[in-house]
Design a protein around this motif. Structure first.
Motif, PDB file in Angstrom:
ATOM      1  N   MET A 935       0.834  -1.206   0.000  1.00 49.12           N
ATOM      2  CA  MET A 935       0.000   0.000   0.000  1.00 49.12           C
ATOM      3  C   MET A 935       0.877   1.268   0.000  1.00 49.12           C
ATOM      4  SD  MET A 935      -2.880  -1.283  -0.286  1.00 49.12           S
ATOM      5  CE  MET A 935      -3.977   0.111  -0.243  1.00 49.12           C
ATOM      6  N   ALA A 936       2.017   1.192   0.713  1.00 49.93           N
ATOM      7  CA  ALA A 936       2.877   2.379   0.826  1.00 49.93           C
ATOM      8  C   ALA A 936       3.495   2.770  -0.514  1.00 49.93           C
ATOM      9  CB  ALA A 936       3.969   2.114   1.852  1.00 49.93           C
ATOM     10  N   SER A 937       3.881   1.766  -1.326  1.00 52.03           N
ATOM     11  CA  SER A 937       4.543   2.122  -2.592  1.00 52.03           C
ATOM     12  C   SER A 937       3.786   1.550  -3.786  1.00 52.03           C
ATOM     13  CB  SER A 937       5.992   1.627  -2.574  1.00 52.03           C
ATOM     14  OG  SER A 937       6.064   0.314  -2.076  1.00 52.03           O
ATOM     15  N   ARG A 938       2.447   1.616  -3.726  1.00 49.09           N
ATOM     16  CA  ARG A 938       1.626   1.004  -4.787  1.00 49.09           C
ATOM     17  C   ARG A 938       1.953   1.530  -6.176  1.00 49.09           C
ATOM     18  NH1 ARG A 938       0.727  -2.009  -7.709  1.00 49.09           N
ATOM     19  NH2 ARG A 938      -1.180  -2.865  -8.547  1.00 49.09           N
ATOM     20  N   GLU A 939       2.129   2.835  -6.305  1.00 48.14           N
ATOM     21  CA  GLU A 939       2.270   3.426  -7.637  1.00 48.14           C
ATOM     22  C   GLU A 939       3.527   2.951  -8.359  1.00 48.14           C
ATOM     23  OE1 GLU A 939      -0.215   4.911  -9.009  1.00 48.14           O
ATOM     24  OE2 GLU A 939      -1.227   4.601  -7.088  1.00 48.14           O
ATOM     25  N   SER A 940       4.590   2.626  -7.600  1.00 51.19           N
ATOM     26  CA  SER A 940       5.841   2.235  -8.251  1.00 51.19           C
ATOM     27  C   SER A 940       5.947   0.730  -8.483  1.00 51.19           C
ATOM     28  CB  SER A 940       7.033   2.689  -7.395  1.00 51.19           C
ATOM     29  OG  SER A 940       6.972   2.035  -6.132  1.00 51.19           O
ATOM     30  N   LEU A 941       4.947  -0.025  -8.011  1.00 56.88           N
ATOM     31  CA  LEU A 941       5.014  -1.498  -8.110  1.00 56.88           C
ATOM     32  C   LEU A 941       4.304  -1.994  -9.366  1.00 56.88           C
ATOM     33  CD1 LEU A 941       4.312  -2.389  -4.368  1.00 56.88           C
ATOM     34  CD2 LEU A 941       6.477  -2.615  -5.572  1.00 56.88           C
ATOM     35  N   MET A 944       0.341  -6.173 -11.621  1.00 58.62           N
ATOM     36  CA  MET A 944      -0.001  -7.495 -11.057  1.00 58.62           C
ATOM     37  C   MET A 944       1.124  -7.818 -10.067  1.00 58.62           C
ATOM     38  SD  MET A 944      -0.245 -11.188 -12.977  1.00 58.62           S
ATOM     39  CE  MET A 944      -1.953 -11.324 -13.421  1.00 58.62           C
ATOM     40  N   PHE A 945       0.792  -7.787  -8.781  1.00 57.94           N
ATOM     41  CA  PHE A 945       1.837  -7.956  -7.767  1.00 57.94           C
ATOM     42  C   PHE A 945       1.712  -9.332  -7.121  1.00 57.94           C
ATOM     43  CE2 PHE A 945       3.885  -7.670  -3.687  1.00 57.94           C
ATOM     44  CZ  PHE A 945       4.969  -6.836  -3.888  1.00 57.94           C
ATOM     45  N   ILE A 946       2.740 -10.160  -7.316  1.00 55.89           N
ATOM     46  CA  ILE A 946       2.739 -11.510  -6.718  1.00 55.89           C
ATOM     47  C   ILE A 946       3.895 -11.577  -5.726  1.00 55.89           C
ATOM     48  CG2 ILE A 946       2.936 -13.987  -7.166  1.00 55.89           C
ATOM     49  CD1 ILE A 946       1.875 -13.491  -9.980  1.00 55.89           C
ATOM     50  N   ALA A 947       3.563 -11.807  -4.450  1.00 58.99           N
ATOM     51  CA  ALA A 947       4.596 -11.883  -3.409  1.00 58.99           C
ATOM     52  C   ALA A 947       4.836 -13.343  -3.036  1.00 58.99           C
ATOM     53  CB  ALA A 947       4.153 -11.104  -2.187  1.00 58.99           C
ATOM     54  N   THR A 948       6.099 -13.702  -2.813  1.00 59.22           N
ATOM     55  CA  THR A 948       6.460 -15.054  -2.362  1.00 59.22           C
ATOM     56  C   THR A 948       7.398 -14.903  -1.156  1.00 59.22           C
ATOM     57  OG1 THR A 948       8.388 -15.110  -3.810  1.00 59.22           O
ATOM     58  CG2 THR A 948       6.336 -15.972  -4.731  1.00 59.22           C
ATOM     59  N   PRO A 949       7.683 -15.981  -0.422  1.00 55.35           N
ATOM     60  CA  PRO A 949       8.555 -15.844   0.749  1.00 55.35           C
ATOM     61  C   PRO A 949       9.913 -15.215   0.416  1.00 55.35           C
ATOM     62  CG  PRO A 949       7.489 -17.980   0.781  1.00 55.35           C
ATOM     63  CD  PRO A 949       7.118 -17.348  -0.512  1.00 55.35           C
ATOM     64  N   ARG A 950      10.448 -15.467  -0.808  1.00 52.54           N
ATOM     65  CA  ARG A 950      11.751 -14.924  -1.179  1.00 52.54           C
ATOM     66  C   ARG A 950      11.642 -13.569  -1.883  1.00 52.54           C
ATOM     67  NH1 ARG A 950      16.457 -17.974  -1.330  1.00 52.54           N
ATOM     68  NH2 ARG A 950      16.339 -19.620   0.233  1.00 52.54           N
ATOM     69  N   ASP A 951      10.416 -13.102  -2.078  1.00 51.24           N
ATOM     70  CA  ASP A 951      10.238 -11.875  -2.865  1.00 51.24           C
ATOM     71  C   ASP A 951       9.010 -11.141  -2.329  1.00 51.24           C
ATOM     72  OD1 ASP A 951      10.095  -9.968  -4.890  1.00 51.24           O
ATOM     73  OD2 ASP A 951       9.022 -11.293  -6.245  1.00 51.24           O
ATOM     74  N   THR A 958       6.582 -10.485 -12.195  1.00 53.61           N
ATOM     75  CA  THR A 958       5.649  -9.702 -13.038  1.00 53.61           C
ATOM     76  C   THR A 958       6.156  -8.279 -13.245  1.00 53.61           C
ATOM     77  OG1 THR A 958       4.415  -9.102 -11.044  1.00 53.61           O
ATOM     78  CG2 THR A 958       3.615 -11.001 -12.276  1.00 53.61           C
ATOM     79  N   LYS A 959       7.451  -8.084 -13.032  1.00 55.62           N
ATOM     80  CA  LYS A 959       8.020  -6.739 -13.124  1.00 55.62           C
ATOM     81  C   LYS A 959       7.906  -6.171 -14.537  1.00 55.62           C
ATOM     82  CE  LYS A 959      12.023  -4.702 -10.866  1.00 55.62           C
ATOM     83  NZ  LYS A 959      13.331  -5.037 -10.306  1.00 55.62           N
ATOM     84  N   ARG A 960       8.191  -7.032 -15.530  1.00 54.18           N
ATOM     85  CA  ARG A 960       8.245  -6.575 -16.923  1.00 54.18           C
ATOM     86  C   ARG A 960       6.851  -6.479 -17.545  1.00 54.18           C
ATOM     87  NH1 ARG A 960       8.112  -8.798 -21.700  1.00 54.18           N
ATOM     88  NH2 ARG A 960       7.944 -10.916 -20.902  1.00 54.18           N
TER      89      ARG A 960
END
Length: 1145
Positions: A935-941, A944-951, A958-960
């Motif tokens: 939520m704090a840095s939503r605009e720069s992310l 499609m944001f997928i979080a995993t234990p290592r990331d 989904t960065k690209r």
């Protein structure tokens, strides 16, 4: 506390500081004075503390305050859930305006009904008094019964059901009116032989005829109460535009106490065999079979007013009763349990809540949140099929015992009178489904990592998305012969000829016996309440939609081809043979045992998955006379798009296993290699095939040497000109980590040279020791083994760090992250780790790989595979298995694919991260940390944001891609695909096949480049492969383990052409292609690229110059670009079609 609540009800908003809230929690509330504003000023609320006496300050908290404090403490993480439930209750409650509309329409209906005229007395079977248009809402089987009937003004009219009780909810607002049939129309012996139900239907038809002439009534239709044909009702809607907003349901009832309740004991008979069959029988009344279902249908009409009084008394004691019932009704509706024959209706929900209150399992002071929670907890832990419950406190001596109810009905819940089983029509399977759903809900209720509110009350659970396999019985008329075969005449009499509901419990118990340990749960659809016009005859039983059955499979047992029975000399052997018929045979096993056994067909995994289908069709044909043609099995219809193999069809499990075994062998051989200057510290697979998720896994190939030319120096096979493109050979990536040493250089170029030297030496050692054909390159080493190509890449763990380091002009060492280092880390660290983690998930859930393959096949077919990469798609599917709430983990590829489409289309990507808890490494605190960081840095992310234990913070997968527009398109197409596919699967009358969701709409693109199928190496993988096939330089036969010439690896003209197009024209257009045998490349022009740009000599490629006055601008030269497409793809491109003329935007 009450003062605080009063303040909260004021219209003006108040903003109170946190410290004020904290003080409130810890001490008695501070009284506040309200300053009245001057007239004309904006109203403001100002609070001033009032000095309290010592006694007031230290007054012990009241019981209510103690309750609220305890709640706040124990429900800290559920406070959001309570607030969401509060909002939901506002949504489903009826507005005052709606209530006024309902009240005025009810008054109109009551006035009209009070003027019903008399009619002369006639025989029950004489319908001449009815006008020609209105029909009787009853199936007259047998045709004739004794008795007289005449219309007479109704004795009384009452509101019953949920509306007067205050538990009526949107969207389907149903208001119940009970019309009392005058006593002189009925006779005390009318309970026998359907006389009363027929008179009741005639009386309703008389009311309908009376109301047809009125303009104050909109549409009039007949229906049945919960599908029970003995209890028809009249549905009335208002004539104006609000007709769809609510419906008034008119019930005809006998006068209270007209029939003795003891006449309806479940062991009494009220339908005589001689009357029903029309044949002379020697049965005396005492030897007649009991008719419990018929008895409960008639008895149900005697008690609605008493039930309303009982529930009103209960609800007046508990302030949250109506809200608790409303939440339970929403929960039931989302699970498709609240409507249809044998459902757990809103009335039963109210009665259950009343039971829990009267037995003090819940208290009168509880909130709606607690009422729902305790109700679900009770349902999850209580089996009403074994231990029925009763609301009767002081039942009279004639009331049946619970044991007597259990002998007649599958589920027992007795009403306050002690005579009526309110669950008479419910099957044991429906109750088991209810119990299962309640226990699943309780499991995730307290889980802080699950969005409890959405899972509990907002996610619909249709059968096709909930059950692993679904099948339908299509021609329901065949169930008549089932009743004959199963010898169910007395049960058919009891159900008044409804052969579907007569046969259903027997079919369910038969399937339960046959499927036994293979399934966790067997469910069935509830037949919808039929509705028909008052001018039509009552629909026949067979007119209802097909019966659907759902199976929740146990993955480890469901696909077993062997059904092992009892030993041959055991007394149970005869029972086993009786169940399986000729399929049962004596077999001797390796442990020496000789037992009865049944062997089902199935070689590959996709055939074994359909063993339940073989069992079901065999048992239904053998025991219930239902031919296989009537069973429509929709367990694996979608799997066809990932099937390969001509002799034994396979969905990729066997091929993946071959690849994994070959890789394991190579890995062991690499570990054992001697003669390397540094030892190998790790060998890791980094390819989707090694985690079972490659759409079409690489197959071992034997090359046909005559098809190729030979390159002499490195013994490679080269494609000949003029021949079709050779078979595509996938390089299976393997990362080989070398140990660290002080001898590794610190220069990036030197490290690459060392790696290249390692590739050469590894190749020589493998050739020397194992005779493998190898080809070293600076970046990798290709190894040809078992007909598969492995691409080994040597990795040095410090190389990414070296790539980040640089020396600035001042001679200082600067560490700066860059794309090159990230790409290397991704290839050598993150991908191998993801591959091994997902390989582990496949071991836990056997159908994980197949769901990934279906999902990626759909993404490829719809041209999205460049936007949602393979790794991102695998993580999306993994989330369905790791956090399946409100479902259980998928047990078949098809249901997993449907849930994948639902996840893609309904997840709120804008406001939420998708957390994939691989290996269960994330705790609740990590979820909060991820959410807060997101939520704090939503605009720069990424969108499609997928979080995993290592990331947890970057979403590297989904960065690209995708970008906002493509994600919206994916969501839209997924939603449409889901809707179409579920309709296709559940509706047997559809003409199109299920592959319709795999065919993309081409009209939305600007240019379509048609490719020459001869040069598309993966043509056979297309959704609709052409009938013409091309020789691709492969012969049949077993592959050699080692040796032989090296074919061309990773040669796919389509992907190479696509890469060239993107490089040359990526600033002007987007290019899309199906990587699995697609024969078209579609082009979408970028709107911004077509705005005129000032002329520059460096930027005239593919642009034409337009001079206006003194200005020279350039715009893209579309005709030249299309010509370039053709020239660049010479030999591969068949044609280039411009679909639109929109050059100037």
């Amino acid at each position: 506390m009450k003062k605080k609540q009063a303040a909260a009800e004021e219209p003006a908003e108040m903003i109170l500081s946190d410290s004020f809230h904290k003080e409130e929690e810890n001490q008695a509330p501070v009284k506040a004075k309200r300053i009245k504003p001057d007239a004309g000023e904006e109203e403001e609320v100002v609070y001033h503390p009032v000095k309290l006496s010592r006694n007031d300050l230290y007054r012990p908290p009241t019981a209510e305050e103690l309750n609220q404090l305890k709640e706040a403490e124990s429900l800290f993480h559920c406070s959001l859930l309570k607030m969401q439930m509060g909002e939901l209750l506002k949504e489903v409650a009826l507005s005052e305006r709606r209530k006024q509309q309902i009240d005025s329409f009810i008054q109109t209906v009551i006035k009209l009904l009070q003027t019903v005229p008399d009619s002369p007395e006639v025989e029950v079977s004489d319908l001449s008094w009815l006008s020609g248009t209105v029909k009787v809402p009853f199936l007259l089987l047998p045709k004739i019964t004794k008795g007289k009937f005449h219309m007479a003004p109704l004795a009384s009219i009452d509101l019953i059901g949920s509306y007067p009780l205050g538990t009526c909810t949107k969207p389907h607002v149903m208001v119940d009116l009970a019309v009392t049939i005058p006593a002189d129309v009925l006779h005390p012996k009318d309970v026998v032989n359907q006389r009363y139900p027929r008179k009741r239907a005639l009386y309703l038809a008389g009311l309908a005829q009376h109301l047809t002439s009125s303009s104050d009534i909109g549409t009039m239709r007949y229906s049945c109460l919960h599908g029970n044909r003995l209890r028809p009702v009249l549905l009335l809607t208002p004539p104006d535009n609000n007709s769809s907003s609510f419906t008034v349901r008119v019930h005809a009832c006998p006068p209270p106490g007209f029939f003795k309740p003891s006449r309806f004991h479940p062991q009494r008979n009220n339908i005589r065999t001689e009357w029903y069959t029309g044949l002379q029988t020697s049965h005396s009344e005492s030897s007649e079979p009991p008719t419990p279902h018929y008895n409960s249908s008639v008895l149900g009409d005697l008690l609605p007013r008493a039930h309303l009084q009982f529930l009103s008394a209960i609800s007046s004691q508990c302030s949250a009763f109506a809200d608790g019932v409303a939440l339970l009704k929403v929960w039931l509706r989302q699970r498709e349990l609240s409507q249809g024959t044998g459902c757990f209706s809103g009335f039963l929900a109210s009665m259950l809540m009343a039971y829990l209150l009267t037995t003090h399992r819940i208290s009168n002071t509880m909130t709606a949140y607690h009422l729902l929670r305790n109700s679900l907890n009770f349902l999850a832990s209580t089996d009403l099929t074994v231990n029925g419950i009763s609301l009767a406190r002081d039942a009279d001596s004639t009331a049946p015992t619970l044991a007597e109810f259990h002998s007649a009905f599958q589920v027992v819940f007795v009403d306050p009178s002690g005579h009526l089983n309110m669950c008479a029509d419910m099957t044991a399977c429906t109750y088991m489904q209810l119990q299962h759903e309640a226990s699943v809900s309780m499991q995730f209720w307290d889980n802080p990592t699950v969005d409890g509110f959405h899972s509990l009350l907002m996610t619909p659970k249709p059968m096709i998305r909930t059950s692993d396999h679904v099948f339908q019985l299509c021609e329901l008329v065949k169930l008549q012969s089932s009743c004959k075969k199963l010898n169910l005449l007395s049960e058919l009499m009891d159900h008044s000829g409804n052969y579907i509901h007569t046969a259903l419990p027997y079919i369910l118990s038969l399937l339960q016996r046959g499927l036994d340990q293979r399934i966790c749960l067997l469910t069935h659809s509830l037949s919808p309440d039929p509705e028909w016009s008052v001018e039509s005859e009552a629909p026949k039983y067979k007119a209802q939609p097909p019966l659907s059955f759902g199976l929740l499979l146990r993955p480890e047992l469901a696909a077993s081809v062997l059904e092992r029975g009892p030993p041959a000399d055991s007394p149970k052997a005869a029972e086993f043979r009786q169940l399986w018929g000729l399929r049962s045979e004596l077999r001797r096993f390796q442990d020496g045992a000789i037992t009865e056994a049944v062997l089902w067909d199935g070689e590959s995994m996709c055939q074994k998955r359909l063993v339940p289908k073989q069992i079901i069709t065999h048992l239904l044909h053998l025991h219930a006379d239902i031919p296989e043609s009537c069973v429509r099995y929709v367990g694996a219809m979608v799997d066809d798009v990932i099937k390969s193999g001509s002799e034994v069809p396979s969905t990729g499990e066997e091929e993946s296993l071959v690849v994994v075994q070959s890789y394991d062998d190579l890995s062991r051989k690499l570990w054992r290699l001697e003669g390397l200057p540094l030892s190998i510290t790790a060998v890791q697979g980094a390819h989707p095939a090694l985690r079972y998720t490659q759409v079409f896994p690489p197959e071992p190939l034997k090359m046909d040497y005559s098809f190729f030319g030979k390159e002499k120096t490195c013994r490679s096979l080269v494609p000949k000109e003029g021949k079709p493109c050779p078979a595509y050979i996938t390089p299976i990536t393997v990362i080989c980590h070398m140990e660290g040493s002080g001898k590794w250089p610190h220069d990036r170029l030197a490290i690459r040279h060392i790696r290249a030297a390692f590739h050469i030496q590894l190749g020589e050692l493998l050739r020397k020791h194992h005779k493998y054909t190898c080809r070293p390159c600076p970046t990798h080493l290709d190894v040809w083994k078992d007909g598969l190509a492995f691409r080994i890449q040597v990795a040095y763990h410090r190389e990414p760090q070296v790539l980040r380091e640089s020396v600035n002009p001042e001679g200082l060492l600067v560490v700066r992250d860059n794309e090159e280092a990230q790409a290397l880390e991704m290839a050598t660290i993150h991908k191998p780790l993801l591959t091994s983690t997902l390989h582990g998930l496949q071991q836990q859930h056997p159908c994980f790989g197949a769901v990934c393959r279906l999902a990626k096949r759909w993404l490829g077919a719809q041209l999205f595979s460049d936007d949602i990469t393979e790794d991102a798609a695998d993580l999306l599917v993994a989330s369905l298995f790791l956090q399946p709430a409100p479902f259980t983990p998928p047990g078949s590829p098809q249901v997993g694919f449907l849930r994948f489409l639902h996840l893609l289309s309904s997840f709120d990507w804008r406001n939420n991260p998708l957390v994939v808890n691989l290996n269960n490494q994330l705790a609740a605190a990590d979820y909060t940390e991820i959410k807060n960081g997101f939520m704090a840095s939503r605009e720069s992310l990424p969108v499609m944001f997928i979080a995993t234990p290592r990331d947890k913070t970057l979403s590297m997968w989904t960065k690209r891609a995708p970008n906002v527009q493509m994600l919206q398109r994916v969501m839209m197409v997924a939603a449409e695909s889901l809707k179409v596919l579920e309709q296709q699967l559940m509706d047997g009358s559809q003409i199109q096949d299920v592959k319709v969701v795999m065919r993309p709409p081409l009209e939305v693109y600007d240019v379509v480049i048609q490719l020459n199928p001869k040069q598309v190496p993966l043509l056979s993988q297309a959704v609709d492969p052409p009938s013409v096939t091309f020789s691709r330089g492969v012969t049949t036969g077993s592959t050699a383990q080692s040796g032989g010439s090296l074919p061309v690896i990773d040669y796919n003209p389509v992907s190479l052409y696509l890469a060239e197009l993107r490089e040359a024209f990526g600033d002007l257009a987007l290019f899309f292609c199906d990587p699995y045998g697609g024969t078209v490349i579609t082009v979408l022009w970028k709107p911004k690229a077509f705005s005129p740009v000032p002329f520059k000599t460096s930027q005239v490629s593919a642009r034409s110059v337009e001079v206006t006055g003194d200005e020279a601008n350039t715009v893209p030269n579309v005709e030249a670009i299309l010509e370039d497409f053709q020239i660049m793809g010479k030999g591969l491109v068949k044609s280039v079609e411009a679909k639109t003329e929109k050059w100037s935007f």
